[in-house]
Every structure is written in structure tokens, then in C-alpha cells.
Design a protein around this motif. Structure first.
Motif, PDB file in Angstrom:
ATOM      1  N   GLY A  81      -5.458 -34.281  26.031  1.00 50.57           N
ATOM      2  CA  GLY A  81      -5.420 -35.295  27.081  1.00 50.57           C
ATOM      3  C   GLY A  81      -4.463 -36.434  26.814  1.00 50.57           C
ATOM      4  N   ASN A  82      -3.432 -36.215  26.007  1.00 57.37           N
ATOM      5  CA  ASN A  82      -2.454 -37.255  25.702  1.00 57.37           C
ATOM      6  C   ASN A  82      -1.223 -37.105  26.584  1.00 57.37           C
ATOM      7  N   HIS A  83      -0.466 -38.189  26.701  1.00 58.51           N
ATOM      8  CA  HIS A  83       0.837 -38.137  27.366  1.00 58.51           C
ATOM      9  C   HIS A  83       1.900 -38.394  26.313  1.00 58.51           C
ATOM     10  N   PHE A  84       2.680 -37.350  25.994  1.00 57.45           N
ATOM     11  CA  PHE A  84       3.803 -37.449  25.065  1.00 57.45           C
ATOM     12  C   PHE A  84       5.061 -37.631  25.903  1.00 57.45           C
ATOM     13  N   ARG A  85       5.838 -38.670  25.601  1.00 53.53           N
ATOM     14  CA  ARG A  85       7.016 -38.971  26.419  1.00 53.53           C
ATOM     15  C   ARG A  85       8.232 -39.175  25.539  1.00 53.53           C
ATOM     16  N   ARG A  86       9.304 -38.451  25.835  1.00 53.79           N
ATOM     17  CA  ARG A  86      10.600 -38.649  25.168  1.00 53.79           C
ATOM     18  C   ARG A  86      11.619 -38.861  26.264  1.00 53.79           C
ATOM     19  N   VAL A  87      12.099 -40.092  26.353  1.00 53.01           N
ATOM     20  CA  VAL A  87      13.051 -40.468  27.387  1.00 53.01           C
ATOM     21  C   VAL A  87      14.258 -41.096  26.722  1.00 53.01           C
ATOM     22  N   TYR A  88      15.416 -40.725  27.162  1.00 55.43           N
ATOM     23  CA  TYR A  88      16.654 -41.274  26.607  1.00 55.43           C
ATOM     24  C   TYR A  88      16.685 -42.785  26.807  1.00 55.43           C
ATOM     25  N   GLY A  89      17.038 -43.493  25.737  1.00 53.99           N
ATOM     26  CA  GLY A  89      17.109 -44.943  25.786  1.00 53.99           C
ATOM     27  C   GLY A  89      15.886 -45.622  25.210  1.00 53.99           C
ATOM     28  N   ASP A  90      14.829 -44.854  24.899  1.00 56.71           N
ATOM     29  CA  ASP A  90      13.620 -45.441  24.308  1.00 56.71           C
ATOM     30  C   ASP A  90      13.713 -45.520  22.788  1.00 56.71           C
ATOM     31  N   GLY A  91      14.896 -45.505  22.256  1.00 56.49           N
ATOM     32  CA  GLY A  91      15.079 -45.517  20.806  1.00 56.49           C
ATOM     33  C   GLY A  91      15.746 -44.231  20.377  1.00 56.49           C
ATOM     34  N   THR A  92      16.439 -44.260  19.279  1.00 54.78           N
ATOM     35  CA  THR A  92      17.159 -43.101  18.788  1.00 54.78           C
ATOM     36  C   THR A  92      16.530 -42.630  17.493  1.00 54.78           C
ATOM     37  N   SER A  93      16.205 -41.361  17.427  1.00 56.11           N
ATOM     38  CA  SER A  93      15.615 -40.822  16.212  1.00 56.11           C
ATOM     39  C   SER A  93      16.635 -40.850  15.081  1.00 56.11           C
ATOM     40  N   THR A  94      16.213 -41.362  13.952  1.00 58.82           N
ATOM     41  CA  THR A  94      17.088 -41.375  12.781  1.00 58.82           C
ATOM     42  C   THR A  94      16.609 -40.378  11.740  1.00 58.82           C
ATOM     43  N   ARG A  95      15.554 -39.637  12.055  1.00 55.86           N
ATOM     44  CA  ARG A  95      14.959 -38.756  11.060  1.00 55.86           C
ATOM     45  C   ARG A  95      14.963 -37.286  11.466  1.00 55.86           C
ATOM     46  N   TYR A  96      14.672 -36.981  12.718  1.00 59.07           N
ATOM     47  CA  TYR A  96      14.548 -35.591  13.147  1.00 59.07           C
ATOM     48  C   TYR A  96      15.391 -35.334  14.385  1.00 59.07           C
ATOM     49  N   ASP A  97      15.841 -34.092  14.514  1.00 58.65           N
ATOM     50  CA  ASP A  97      16.591 -33.724  15.719  1.00 58.65           C
ATOM     51  C   ASP A  97      15.618 -33.213  16.781  1.00 58.65           C
ATOM     52  N   ASP A  98      16.159 -32.747  17.897  1.00 60.94           N
ATOM     53  CA  ASP A  98      15.326 -32.320  19.019  1.00 60.94           C
ATOM     54  C   ASP A  98      14.726 -30.929  18.839  1.00 60.94           C
ATOM     55  N   LEU A  99      14.950 -30.300  17.698  1.00 61.74           N
ATOM     56  CA  LEU A  99      14.313 -29.015  17.396  1.00 61.74           C
ATOM     57  C   LEU A  99      12.993 -29.190  16.642  1.00 61.74           C
ATOM     58  N   TYR A 100      12.691 -30.419  16.214  1.00 60.92           N
ATOM     59  CA  TYR A 100      11.492 -30.673  15.414  1.00 60.92           C
ATOM     60  C   TYR A 100      10.204 -30.579  16.226  1.00 60.92           C
ATOM     61  N   GLY A 101      10.277 -30.916  17.502  1.00 61.42           N
ATOM     62  CA  GLY A 101       9.099 -30.834  18.364  1.00 61.42           C
ATOM     63  C   GLY A 101       8.435 -32.173  18.591  1.00 61.42           C
ATOM     64  N   LEU A 102       8.004 -32.407  19.831  1.00 57.53           N
ATOM     65  CA  LEU A 102       7.188 -33.591  20.102  1.00 57.53           C
ATOM     66  C   LEU A 102       5.849 -33.465  19.385  1.00 57.53           C
ATOM     67  N   VAL A 103       5.335 -32.243  19.297  1.00 58.02           N
ATOM     68  CA  VAL A 103       4.190 -31.928  18.437  1.00 58.02           C
ATOM     69  C   VAL A 103       4.655 -30.858  17.465  1.00 58.02           C
ATOM     70  N   HIS A 104       4.422 -31.105  16.180  1.00 60.50           N
ATOM     71  CA  HIS A 104       4.844 -30.216  15.096  1.00 60.50           C
ATOM     72  C   HIS A 104       3.589 -29.858  14.310  1.00 60.50           C
ATOM     73  N   LEU A 105       3.137 -28.606  14.427  1.00 64.04           N
ATOM     74  CA  LEU A 105       1.910 -28.167  13.746  1.00 64.04           C
ATOM     75  C   LEU A 105       2.243 -27.360  12.501  1.00 64.04           C
ATOM     76  N   ASN A 106       1.547 -27.651  11.419  1.00 61.58           N
ATOM     77  CA  ASN A 106       1.644 -26.856  10.204  1.00 61.58           C
ATOM     78  C   ASN A 106       0.297 -26.944   9.498  1.00 61.58           C
ATOM     79  N   GLY A 107      -0.654 -26.167   9.964  1.00 65.80           N
ATOM     80  CA  GLY A 107      -2.017 -26.185   9.435  1.00 65.80           C
ATOM     81  C   GLY A 107      -2.841 -25.169  10.199  1.00 65.80           C
TER      82      GLY A 107
END
Length: 192
Positions: A81-107
């Protein structure tokens, strides 16, 4: 929190322009609900082994230097029930590219259900250039469950299953054309 803890609640709070909004170590039965997190480096971090955490009904907007949600060695986490939002101009990622995922599961045994994913970034601003951005990446783990998630995007996006993801179930969380699976160990009911 810098030491293991249980049963914490983050509820009805607002976080803007912070490096880390909410960080909990070794959390069991932790709850994050009805929070607004915008343009923070990382929205929610569960470090150390985390189990039976609940992440529901939050607005998680443009984590610019890290994660929307990070759950290290997580088991039994409900993300719903969350709203995940990635919109251009809301800050620039300095750590991960757009292949990392808005949600990244490893478990193992985690559920991602009934979330709304908004992605609106010009094709020229995607990194790496020319890639189809990842909305959900199941990087590893067994028996993860994705159901009834809604994706709204201005360009082609993907839900990705890496080779070490096993027995993943995807129900109405990606169209057939949006699934990129590097494993055959999954069940899919595609979004029509």
C-alpha cells in the motif's frame, strides 16, 4: 538506532531533505506506516537481519542517494500500500543507476503487494543510457511474493528476476513484456 531492537513504530511522520530518514538495526516486528518521505538520500533502512517488519501506506519519493526501502537479510517483510515515486528533478542519484530498482529484494519470504509505482524520467536522463529502468528487482532469495502492484511509467520499464531468485510468485505485478527473468524458477500471472 545503533543496536538491535524490536517492535519499533514510525507512524504519521514527515521527513524531507535528510541523508537518512529512518534507520533501524536488527529489527524484529518493526512498523513503518503513514509516513511521508521526500527527497531523502535513503527513506527506510533495516540493517542487520530483519524479520516480520511491516512497511505500509507510506509516500516514498525520490531517494536520491540510496534506497527507498533497504532491508538487509530480510525475512517475512510485508511492503504494501505504498506509493513509490521517481520523477526527474527530485534529486539525482549518486549511488545507484536505474537498473537497481525502486524496490530491490534480496531475502526470503518477503511480500510486495498493492503498491503504486510512478516513474517519470526523460529517456535522456536514464542511466545507463538506453536501458529500460527497473521497478522491482528480485536480486536473490526464495519464495518472494509480488501481487497486485500498479506501475505507471512514461517509458518501458522492467520487473527483473536475477538468477539466484527462486520460487518467486508474480501476480498482476507486471505485463509479460515487462518481466525480465534470468531464471525459470518463478510463477507469473501477467497484468493484462
Amino acid at each position: 538506532m545503533q543496536s538491535d531492537n524490536d517492535s519499533l513504530r514510525f507512524e504519521g511522520m514527515g521527513f524531507v531533505y535528510l541523508t537518512q530518514a529512518m534507520v533501524v538495526q536488527g529489527a524484529d516486528a518493526c512498523s513503518f506506516t503513514n509516513n511521508f518521505v521526500a527527497e531523502c538520500g535513503t527513506s527506510i533502512s533495516l540493517t542487520g537481519a530483519s524479520q516480520v517488519a511491516k512497511i505500509t501506506n507510506n509516500y516514498l519519493i525520490s531517494a536520491w542517494a540510496g534506497y527507498s526501502v533497504f532491508a538487509e537479510n530480510a525475512e517475512g517483510v510485508l511492503i504494501s500500500g505504498n506509493h513509490f515515486r521517481r520523477v526527474y528533478g527530485d534529486g539525482t542519484s549518486t549511488r545507484y543507476d536505474d537498473l537497481y530498482g525502486l524496490v530491490h529484494l534480496n531475502g526470503d519470504d518477503n511480500a510486495v503487494t498493492a503498491n503504486h509505482f510512478s516513474f517519470s524520467v526523460p529517456a535522456t536522463a536514464i542511466t545507463p543510457a538506453g536501458a529500460a529502468p527497473t521497478i522491482v528487482l528480485v536480486a536473490g532469495g526464495a519464495r518472494n511474493y509480488l501481487a497486485t502492484n500498479h506501475i505507471k511509467a512514461n517509458l518501458a520499464v522492467k520487473v527483473v528476476l536475477d538468477p539466484s531468485a527462486t520460487d518467486t510468485k508474480l501476480l498482476y505485478s507486471a505485463a509479460q513484456s515487462q518481466l525480465q527473468a534470468y531464471t525459470n524458477d518463478y510463477k507469473l500471472v501477467a497484468t493484462p
